[in-house]
Design a protein around this motif. Sequence first.
Motif, PDB file in Angstrom:
ATOM      1  N   ASN A  62       0.833  -1.184   0.000  1.00  0.00           N
ATOM      2  CA  ASN A  62       0.000   0.000   0.000  1.00  0.00           C
ATOM      3  C   ASN A  62       0.874   1.243   0.000  1.00  0.00           C
ATOM      4  N   HIS A  63       0.392   2.317  -0.632  1.00  0.00           N
ATOM      5  CA  HIS A  63       1.112   3.580  -0.657  1.00  0.00           C
ATOM      6  C   HIS A  63       0.083   4.704  -0.743  1.00  0.00           C
ATOM      7  N   PRO A  64       0.298   5.825  -0.045  1.00  0.00           N
ATOM      8  CA  PRO A  64      -0.677   6.933  -0.067  1.00  0.00           C
ATOM      9  C   PRO A  64      -1.006   7.438  -1.466  1.00  0.00           C
ATOM     10  N   SER A  65      -0.085   7.319  -2.417  1.00  0.00           N
ATOM     11  CA  SER A  65      -0.350   7.796  -3.780  1.00  0.00           C
ATOM     12  C   SER A  65      -1.440   6.978  -4.470  1.00  0.00           C
ATOM     13  N   ARG A  66      -1.781   5.832  -3.928  1.00  0.00           N
ATOM     14  CA  ARG A  66      -2.813   4.980  -4.531  1.00  0.00           C
ATOM     15  C   ARG A  66      -4.206   5.227  -3.945  1.00  0.00           C
ATOM     16  N   ASN A  67      -4.315   6.093  -2.969  1.00  0.00           N
ATOM     17  CA  ASN A  67      -5.611   6.346  -2.330  1.00  0.00           C
ATOM     18  C   ASN A  67      -6.650   6.857  -3.324  1.00  0.00           C
ATOM     19  N   TRP A  68      -6.240   7.744  -4.255  1.00  0.00           N
ATOM     20  CA  TRP A  68      -7.187   8.270  -5.227  1.00  0.00           C
ATOM     21  C   TRP A  68      -7.714   7.139  -6.104  1.00  0.00           C
ATOM     22  N   VAL A  69      -6.831   6.249  -6.540  1.00  0.00           N
ATOM     23  CA  VAL A  69      -7.238   5.126  -7.394  1.00  0.00           C
ATOM     24  C   VAL A  69      -8.202   4.213  -6.637  1.00  0.00           C
ATOM     25  N   LYS A  70      -7.946   3.975  -5.364  1.00  0.00           N
ATOM     26  CA  LYS A  70      -8.851   3.139  -4.546  1.00  0.00           C
ATOM     27  C   LYS A  70     -10.254   3.740  -4.518  1.00  0.00           C
ATOM     28  N   ARG A  71     -10.335   5.041  -4.271  1.00  0.00           N
ATOM     29  CA  ARG A  71     -11.657   5.704  -4.233  1.00  0.00           C
ATOM     30  C   ARG A  71     -12.329   5.637  -5.605  1.00  0.00           C
ATOM     31  N   PHE A  72     -11.567   5.945  -6.647  1.00  0.00           N
ATOM     32  CA  PHE A  72     -12.089   5.918  -8.012  1.00  0.00           C
ATOM     33  C   PHE A  72     -12.637   4.528  -8.346  1.00  0.00           C
ATOM     34  N   HIS A  73     -11.872   3.505  -8.054  1.00  0.00           N
ATOM     35  CA  HIS A  73     -12.276   2.125  -8.314  1.00  0.00           C
ATOM     36  C   HIS A  73     -13.556   1.767  -7.573  1.00  0.00           C
ATOM     37  N   SER A  74     -13.659   2.189  -6.331  1.00  0.00           N
ATOM     38  CA  SER A  74     -14.829   1.828  -5.520  1.00  0.00           C
ATOM     39  C   SER A  74     -16.124   2.421  -6.064  1.00  0.00           C
ATOM     40  N   GLU A  75     -16.032   3.492  -6.842  1.00  0.00           N
ATOM     41  CA  GLU A  75     -17.218   4.151  -7.387  1.00  0.00           C
ATOM     42  C   GLU A  75     -17.848   3.399  -8.559  1.00  0.00           C
ATOM     43  N   PHE A  76     -17.072   2.627  -9.296  1.00  0.00           N
ATOM     44  CA  PHE A  76     -17.648   1.981 -10.486  1.00  0.00           C
ATOM     45  C   PHE A  76     -17.261   0.507 -10.638  1.00  0.00           C
ATOM     46  N   ALA A  77     -16.538  -0.053  -9.697  1.00  0.00           N
ATOM     47  CA  ALA A  77     -16.062  -1.435  -9.827  1.00  0.00           C
ATOM     48  C   ALA A  77     -17.187  -2.417 -10.146  1.00  0.00           C
ATOM     49  N   PHE A  78     -18.354  -2.200  -9.563  1.00  0.00           N
ATOM     50  CA  PHE A  78     -19.480  -3.112  -9.777  1.00  0.00           C
ATOM     51  C   PHE A  78     -19.934  -3.147 -11.230  1.00  0.00           C
ATOM     52  N   GLU A  79     -19.532  -2.131 -12.024  1.00  0.00           N
ATOM     53  CA  GLU A  79     -19.923  -2.073 -13.435  1.00  0.00           C
ATOM     54  C   GLU A  79     -18.917  -2.755 -14.368  1.00  0.00           C
ATOM     55  N   ILE A  80     -17.757  -3.126 -13.846  1.00  0.00           N
ATOM     56  CA  ILE A  80     -16.762  -3.799 -14.677  1.00  0.00           C
ATOM     57  C   ILE A  80     -17.238  -5.232 -14.904  1.00  0.00           C
ATOM     58  N   PRO A  81     -17.390  -5.637 -16.155  1.00  0.00           N
ATOM     59  CA  PRO A  81     -17.866  -6.996 -16.421  1.00  0.00           C
ATOM     60  C   PRO A  81     -16.928  -8.061 -15.835  1.00  0.00           C
ATOM     61  N   GLU A  82     -17.510  -9.137 -15.373  1.00  0.00           N
ATOM     62  CA  GLU A  82     -16.741 -10.260 -14.826  1.00  0.00           C
ATOM     63  C   GLU A  82     -15.738 -10.736 -15.878  1.00  0.00           C
ATOM     64  N   GLY A  83     -14.502 -10.933 -15.472  1.00  0.00           N
ATOM     65  CA  GLY A  83     -13.468 -11.403 -16.385  1.00  0.00           C
ATOM     66  C   GLY A  83     -12.748 -10.299 -17.140  1.00  0.00           C
ATOM     67  N   TRP A  84     -13.188  -9.057 -16.997  1.00  0.00           N
ATOM     68  CA  TRP A  84     -12.546  -7.927 -17.669  1.00  0.00           C
ATOM     69  C   TRP A  84     -11.548  -7.274 -16.722  1.00  0.00           C
ATOM     70  N   ARG A  85     -10.621  -6.522 -17.293  1.00  0.00           N
ATOM     71  CA  ARG A  85      -9.742  -5.663 -16.509  1.00  0.00           C
ATOM     72  C   ARG A  85      -9.553  -4.352 -17.247  1.00  0.00           C
TER      73      ARG A  85
END
Length: 91
Positions: A62-85
Motif C-alpha cells: 500500500n502507498h498513499p499515492s494509490r488512495n485516489w485510485v482506490k476511491r475511483f475504483h470503488s465508485e464503479f467497480a461493480f460495473e466492470i464486467p466479470e473477467g474484464w480488466r
Amino acid sequence: MPIKYPRTFHLPWTKTVTKDDKILKSVKHFEGKRVIVTVKMDGENHTLYRDYFHARSLDSNNHPSRNWVKRFHSEFAFEIPEGWRICGENC
C-alpha cells in the motif's frame, strides 16, 4: 486472477529515459502500418478488476499515492464486467 501489466517500451529517439526504462531496438515492424504515437507519461500503472485492483507489480504494498485510485475504483467497480480488466496510468 490478477495479471501483471507489461512494460511500455520507449521509442529509440526518446530523450528522457532512465536506467530501468525499456527501449525499442527498431521500429521496422511498424513500417507500412497505421501507427498512433502518444506521449508516455511517467506514473504508476494500475489494473482494475470488478473485485480487485493492483499496481503494475502484483505484490506492491500500500502507498498513499494509490488512495485516489482506490476511491475511483470503488465508485464503479461493480460495473466492470466479470473477467474484464481496465488498465490505466496514475499520473
